[in-house]
Design a protein around this motif. Structure first.
Motif, PDB file in Angstrom:
ATOM      1  N   LEU A  50      -7.248  -9.224  -3.097  1.00 24.04           N
ATOM      2  CA  LEU A  50      -6.944  -7.794  -3.197  1.00 24.04           C
ATOM      3  C   LEU A  50      -5.435  -7.562  -3.171  1.00 24.04           C
ATOM      4  O   LEU A  50      -4.878  -6.836  -4.011  1.00 24.04           O
ATOM      5  CB  LEU A  50      -7.610  -7.032  -2.049  1.00 24.04           C
ATOM      6  CG  LEU A  50      -7.238  -5.554  -1.936  1.00 24.04           C
ATOM      7  CD1 LEU A  50      -7.645  -4.776  -3.181  1.00 24.04           C
ATOM      8  CD2 LEU A  50      -7.877  -4.936  -0.693  1.00 24.04           C
TER       9      LEU A  50
ATOM     10  N   GLU B 123     -15.054  -2.157   3.268  1.00 23.30           N
ATOM     11  CA  GLU B 123     -13.967  -1.954   4.243  1.00 23.30           C
ATOM     12  C   GLU B 123     -13.215  -0.663   3.933  1.00 23.30           C
ATOM     13  O   GLU B 123     -12.951   0.149   4.816  1.00 23.30           O
ATOM     14  CB  GLU B 123     -12.973  -3.108   4.177  1.00 23.30           C
ATOM     15  CG  GLU B 123     -13.557  -4.493   4.399  1.00 23.30           C
ATOM     16  CD  GLU B 123     -13.734  -4.816   5.862  1.00 23.30           C
ATOM     17  OE1 GLU B 123     -13.011  -4.234   6.688  1.00 23.30           O
ATOM     18  OE2 GLU B 123     -14.613  -5.646   6.182  1.00 23.30           O
TER      19      GLU B 123
ATOM     20  N   TRP C  86       0.830  -1.205   0.000  1.00 23.92           N
ATOM     21  CA  TRP C  86       0.000   0.000   0.000  1.00 23.92           C
ATOM     22  C   TRP C  86       0.863   1.254   0.000  1.00 23.92           C
ATOM     23  O   TRP C  86       0.516   2.253  -0.630  1.00 23.92           O
ATOM     24  CB  TRP C  86      -0.962  -0.005   1.195  1.00 23.92           C
ATOM     25  CG  TRP C  86      -2.178  -0.862   0.990  1.00 23.92           C
ATOM     26  CD1 TRP C  86      -2.538  -1.983   1.691  1.00 23.92           C
ATOM     27  CD2 TRP C  86      -3.230  -0.661   0.021  1.00 23.92           C
ATOM     28  NE1 TRP C  86      -3.734  -2.488   1.221  1.00 23.92           N
ATOM     29  CE2 TRP C  86      -4.177  -1.701   0.197  1.00 23.92           C
ATOM     30  CE3 TRP C  86      -3.459   0.297  -0.979  1.00 23.92           C
ATOM     31  CZ2 TRP C  86      -5.329  -1.818  -0.584  1.00 23.92           C
ATOM     32  CZ3 TRP C  86      -4.616   0.183  -1.750  1.00 23.92           C
ATOM     33  CH2 TRP C  86      -5.536  -0.865  -1.555  1.00 23.92           C
TER      34      TRP C  86
ATOM     35  N   PHE D  85     -10.865  -6.169 -10.966  1.00 22.42           N
ATOM     36  CA  PHE D  85     -11.946  -6.952 -10.378  1.00 22.42           C
ATOM     37  C   PHE D  85     -13.192  -6.853 -11.251  1.00 22.42           C
ATOM     38  O   PHE D  85     -13.359  -5.883 -12.000  1.00 22.42           O
ATOM     39  CB  PHE D  85     -12.316  -6.402  -8.988  1.00 22.42           C
ATOM     40  CG  PHE D  85     -11.421  -6.868  -7.871  1.00 22.42           C
ATOM     41  CD1 PHE D  85     -11.662  -8.082  -7.219  1.00 22.42           C
ATOM     42  CD2 PHE D  85     -10.357  -6.080  -7.450  1.00 22.42           C
ATOM     43  CE1 PHE D  85     -10.847  -8.489  -6.179  1.00 22.42           C
ATOM     44  CE2 PHE D  85      -9.538  -6.493  -6.414  1.00 22.42           C
ATOM     45  CZ  PHE D  85      -9.781  -7.708  -5.778  1.00 22.42           C
TER      46      PHE D  85
ATOM     47  N   ILE E  76      -1.533   6.192   6.841  1.00 27.21           N
ATOM     48  CA  ILE E  76      -2.592   5.668   5.974  1.00 27.21           C
ATOM     49  C   ILE E  76      -2.375   4.180   5.726  1.00 27.21           C
ATOM     50  O   ILE E  76      -3.316   3.379   5.785  1.00 27.21           O
ATOM     51  CB  ILE E  76      -2.654   6.452   4.641  1.00 27.21           C
ATOM     52  CG1 ILE E  76      -2.992   7.931   4.923  1.00 27.21           C
ATOM     53  CG2 ILE E  76      -3.696   5.853   3.708  1.00 27.21           C
ATOM     54  CD1 ILE E  76      -2.973   8.817   3.685  1.00 27.21           C
TER      55      ILE E  76
ATOM     56  N   GLU F 189      -3.614   1.831   8.284  1.00 30.51           N
ATOM     57  CA  GLU F 189      -5.027   1.457   8.217  1.00 30.51           C
ATOM     58  C   GLU F 189      -5.257   0.430   7.114  1.00 30.51           C
ATOM     59  O   GLU F 189      -5.922  -0.583   7.317  1.00 30.51           O
ATOM     60  CB  GLU F 189      -5.889   2.692   7.905  1.00 30.51           C
ATOM     61  CG  GLU F 189      -5.729   3.842   8.872  1.00 30.51           C
ATOM     62  CD  GLU F 189      -6.576   3.662  10.111  1.00 30.51           C
ATOM     63  OE1 GLU F 189      -7.582   2.924  10.050  1.00 30.51           O
ATOM     64  OE2 GLU F 189      -6.223   4.243  11.153  1.00 30.51           O
ATOM     65  N   LEU F 190      -4.704   0.712   5.945  1.00 29.62           N
ATOM     66  CA  LEU F 190      -4.942  -0.146   4.782  1.00 29.62           C
ATOM     67  C   LEU F 190      -4.419  -1.565   4.993  1.00 29.62           C
ATOM     68  O   LEU F 190      -4.973  -2.522   4.473  1.00 29.62           O
ATOM     69  CB  LEU F 190      -4.288   0.473   3.538  1.00 29.62           C
ATOM     70  CG  LEU F 190      -4.975   1.729   2.986  1.00 29.62           C
ATOM     71  CD1 LEU F 190      -4.070   2.437   1.982  1.00 29.62           C
ATOM     72  CD2 LEU F 190      -6.300   1.371   2.323  1.00 29.62           C
TER      73      LEU F 190
ATOM     74  N   ILE G  34     -11.660   3.999   5.668  1.00 35.53           N
ATOM     75  CA  ILE G  34     -10.299   4.505   5.864  1.00 35.53           C
ATOM     76  C   ILE G  34     -10.376   6.026   5.947  1.00 35.53           C
ATOM     77  O   ILE G  34     -10.864   6.677   5.032  1.00 35.53           O
ATOM     78  CB  ILE G  34      -9.373   4.113   4.688  1.00 35.53           C
ATOM     79  CG1 ILE G  34      -9.323   2.612   4.501  1.00 35.53           C
ATOM     80  CG2 ILE G  34      -7.970   4.702   4.894  1.00 35.53           C
ATOM     81  CD1 ILE G  34      -8.541   1.845   5.509  1.00 35.53           C
TER      82      ILE G  34
ATOM     83  N   PHE H  46       1.817   1.906  -3.465  1.00 34.88           N
ATOM     84  CA  PHE H  46       0.659   2.466  -4.169  1.00 34.88           C
ATOM     85  C   PHE H  46       0.503   3.959  -3.880  1.00 34.88           C
ATOM     86  O   PHE H  46       0.335   4.774  -4.792  1.00 34.88           O
ATOM     87  CB  PHE H  46      -0.610   1.714  -3.767  1.00 34.88           C
ATOM     88  CG  PHE H  46      -1.878   2.363  -4.238  1.00 34.88           C
ATOM     89  CD1 PHE H  46      -2.235   2.350  -5.575  1.00 34.88           C
ATOM     90  CD2 PHE H  46      -2.726   2.994  -3.334  1.00 34.88           C
ATOM     91  CE1 PHE H  46      -3.406   2.969  -6.020  1.00 34.88           C
ATOM     92  CE2 PHE H  46      -3.887   3.609  -3.762  1.00 34.88           C
ATOM     93  CZ  PHE H  46      -4.243   3.606  -5.108  1.00 34.88           C
TER      94      PHE H  46
ATOM     95  N   ILE I  40     -15.182  -5.548  -0.457  1.00 30.28           N
ATOM     96  CA  ILE I  40     -13.889  -4.907  -0.231  1.00 30.28           C
ATOM     97  C   ILE I  40     -14.067  -3.395  -0.066  1.00 30.28           C
ATOM     98  O   ILE I  40     -13.491  -2.780   0.827  1.00 30.28           O
ATOM     99  CB  ILE I  40     -12.904  -5.233  -1.376  1.00 30.28           C
ATOM    100  CG1 ILE I  40     -12.648  -6.745  -1.432  1.00 30.28           C
ATOM    101  CG2 ILE I  40     -11.593  -4.498  -1.182  1.00 30.28           C
ATOM    102  CD1 ILE I  40     -11.796  -7.179  -2.613  1.00 30.28           C
TER     103      ILE I  40
ATOM    104  N   LEU J 130      -7.499  -2.488 -10.716  1.00 32.66           N
ATOM    105  CA  LEU J 130      -7.056  -3.818 -10.283  1.00 32.66           C
ATOM    106  C   LEU J 130      -7.689  -4.958 -11.074  1.00 32.66           C
ATOM    107  O   LEU J 130      -7.276  -6.105 -10.929  1.00 32.66           O
ATOM    108  CB  LEU J 130      -7.317  -4.012  -8.784  1.00 32.66           C
ATOM    109  CG  LEU J 130      -6.555  -3.073  -7.835  1.00 32.66           C
ATOM    110  CD1 LEU J 130      -6.593  -3.636  -6.424  1.00 32.66           C
ATOM    111  CD2 LEU J 130      -5.114  -2.864  -8.271  1.00 32.66           C
TER     112      LEU J 130
ATOM    113  N   ILE K  79      -6.987  -4.311   5.843  1.00 30.64           N
ATOM    114  CA  ILE K  79      -8.098  -4.686   4.959  1.00 30.64           C
ATOM    115  C   ILE K  79      -7.913  -6.150   4.576  1.00 30.64           C
ATOM    116  O   ILE K  79      -6.868  -6.530   4.040  1.00 30.64           O
ATOM    117  CB  ILE K  79      -8.097  -3.838   3.666  1.00 30.64           C
ATOM    118  CG1 ILE K  79      -8.193  -2.354   3.987  1.00 30.64           C
ATOM    119  CG2 ILE K  79      -9.220  -4.288   2.737  1.00 30.64           C
ATOM    120  CD1 ILE K  79      -9.540  -1.883   4.431  1.00 30.64           C
ATOM    121  N   PRO K  80      -8.908  -6.988   4.882  1.00 28.31           N
ATOM    122  CA  PRO K  80      -8.739  -8.409   4.586  1.00 28.31           C
ATOM    123  C   PRO K  80      -9.117  -8.694   3.140  1.00 28.31           C
ATOM    124  O   PRO K  80      -9.984  -8.024   2.603  1.00 28.31           O
ATOM    125  CB  PRO K  80      -9.735  -9.083   5.533  1.00 28.31           C
ATOM    126  CG  PRO K  80     -10.764  -8.064   5.856  1.00 28.31           C
ATOM    127  CD  PRO K  80     -10.235  -6.702   5.472  1.00 28.31           C
ATOM    128  N   SER K  81      -8.490  -9.625   2.534  1.00 24.09           N
ATOM    129  CA  SER K  81      -8.745 -10.122   1.174  1.00 24.09           C
ATOM    130  C   SER K  81      -7.429 -10.469   0.500  1.00 24.09           C
ATOM    131  O   SER K  81      -6.689  -9.604   0.040  1.00 24.09           O
ATOM    132  CB  SER K  81      -9.510  -9.109   0.311  1.00 24.09           C
ATOM    133  OG  SER K  81      -9.476  -9.507  -1.054  1.00 24.09           O
TER     134      SER K  81
END
Lengths: 220, 220
Positions: free
Chosen positions: A112, B103, A82, B92, A100, A103-104, B107, A85, B100, B90, A107-109
């Motif tokens: 992703l 979530e 992240w 998706f 930031i 926090e990111l 932020i 990014f 996603i 991305l 994020i579950p997944s």
DNA sequence: TAAAAAATTTAGACTAACCTAAAAATATAT
DNA sequence: ATATATTTTTAGGTTAGTCTAAATTTTTTA
């Protein structure tokens, strides 16, 4: 089972404080790093131990189990991806992204993370030079030198920082030092160990010991 | 003061259930949408009312205050921008991004949202055709028709969906219907109100009333 | 319009993550 | 080696967000 935001943070911090050699981390050190009280840390350690994420014997400090290590490394992977990014795609400065990403990173997944990684071109390092673990959880810390270990006359490549504080990073920005800069140590002051360093063959500036201690570099 | 993840979700859901005309939302409707029990909703409503985010009189249902509306719209802006990111950047599918984004929308960081918006090229609509509020919180719902309101012989443009369920979106994928598709209603079955619709001047297929009710379209 | 049904709120409890104060264990120093 | 200091744990409490069961209010129906 799914780990909470807080649990993930503890694991990440234990990983960081434990270092490469997986040394025991003390309750007080965790209280410091999590900005909580020692009593709260003890509660959480009991919980993490029950879940099999840490090795914990009362009064003896903690280390990560293999399973805890896996979770920690996943969080670190997400944090660093992240950060890439935020800097590469959104145009943040390297001094602005830590909070930031903090926090990111929770994020579950799985998918992703993998798609983000691909979108970023599978970067190997984050904007501070920290290595990004791969999808399998392999994290190899490159063995960089600290600038204080570099002798007069040597030319090194700036590869990373130990301190991630915005004020430190902004100081480097003002000095024109970024990842990839070529640093040539011209002189080291005997008295205070400050150094004269030439940046990219251009201007030479004085770098205090405090700063030198936080610069990771590579020979040649 | 900062609102919690949970508070933001309540405000977002009240906004959605309240509709354009800001009609009162019932405790039970909120319990349903938040997957909690009515008693829990009552607790939260008292809290949101204390914070001045909703108008709440016992047994009378709730509406958003101006301040609550502002928070809700910020969350919606973030949700929809992240959905654009997930689909456009991305890769998706539009059926995969809701959870996603659910979530990511929490932020915190104004500057993150604005940089994300710029990176995405200030999109006006999300991957489901929902409008994205601007940075000032202006959200103008375009007045689309529902496919059931279209007469035989009319050609319309597919602009959005009312149902965001993955199974519905996947069904549209399999039918070759996406945002921007041209739909020409060829025939409407009197008995079950199913429709024969030609897609992009190509194949004609049968669309059940259930599906028609969830397609937002525009005359051209 | 009174009785029944449905919706909502209140009362009392639970869990996660935190706290303070006190007790216990470990480490340090004389 | 014992006393003192430090670290850690235990005990008991707090808050946010949830729960169930019971009480209350509103709505519907006969």
């Amino acid at each position: 089972m799914q780990n909470s935001f807080t649990e993930e943070n503890y694991l990440k911090i234990i990983h960081a404080l434990s270092g490469r050699d997986g040394v025991e981390v003390s309750t007080n050190a965790l209280a410091e790093s999590t900005s909580t009280r020692a009593a709260s840390v003890t509660d959480m350690l009991r919980k993490l131990a029950d879940k099999g994420l840490i090795h914990y014997k009362k009064y003896q400090g903690v280390t990560l189990t293999d399973s805890g290590e896996k979770v920690a490394i996943k969080v670190i992977r997400k944090h660093r991806l992240w950060e890439v990014f935020l800097v590469e795609k959104l145009g943040f400065g390297w001094d602005e992204v830590h909070d930031i990403a903090e926090e990111l990173e929770h994020i579950p997944s799985e998918v992703l993370v993998e798609k983000l990684d691909a979108f970023l071109g599978h970067p190997k390092f984050d904007p501070h030079g920290d290595p990004i673990p791969d999808a399998k959880g392999n994290l190899t810390e490159p063995d960089y030198l600290i600038l204080t270990d570099v002798h007069v006359g040597e030319k090194v490549l700036m590869m990373g920082v130990l301190d991630h504080a915005p004020s430190f990073l902004q100081h480097l920005d003002r000095s024109g030092i970024t990842l990839g800069s070529v640093l040539e140590v011209r002189e080291i002051n005997e008295y205070d160990k400050s150094a004269s360093v030439q940046i990219n063959g251009g201007p030479t500036l004085f770098i205090s010991l405090e700063v030198s201690k936080n610069l990771l570099v590579q020979r040649r």
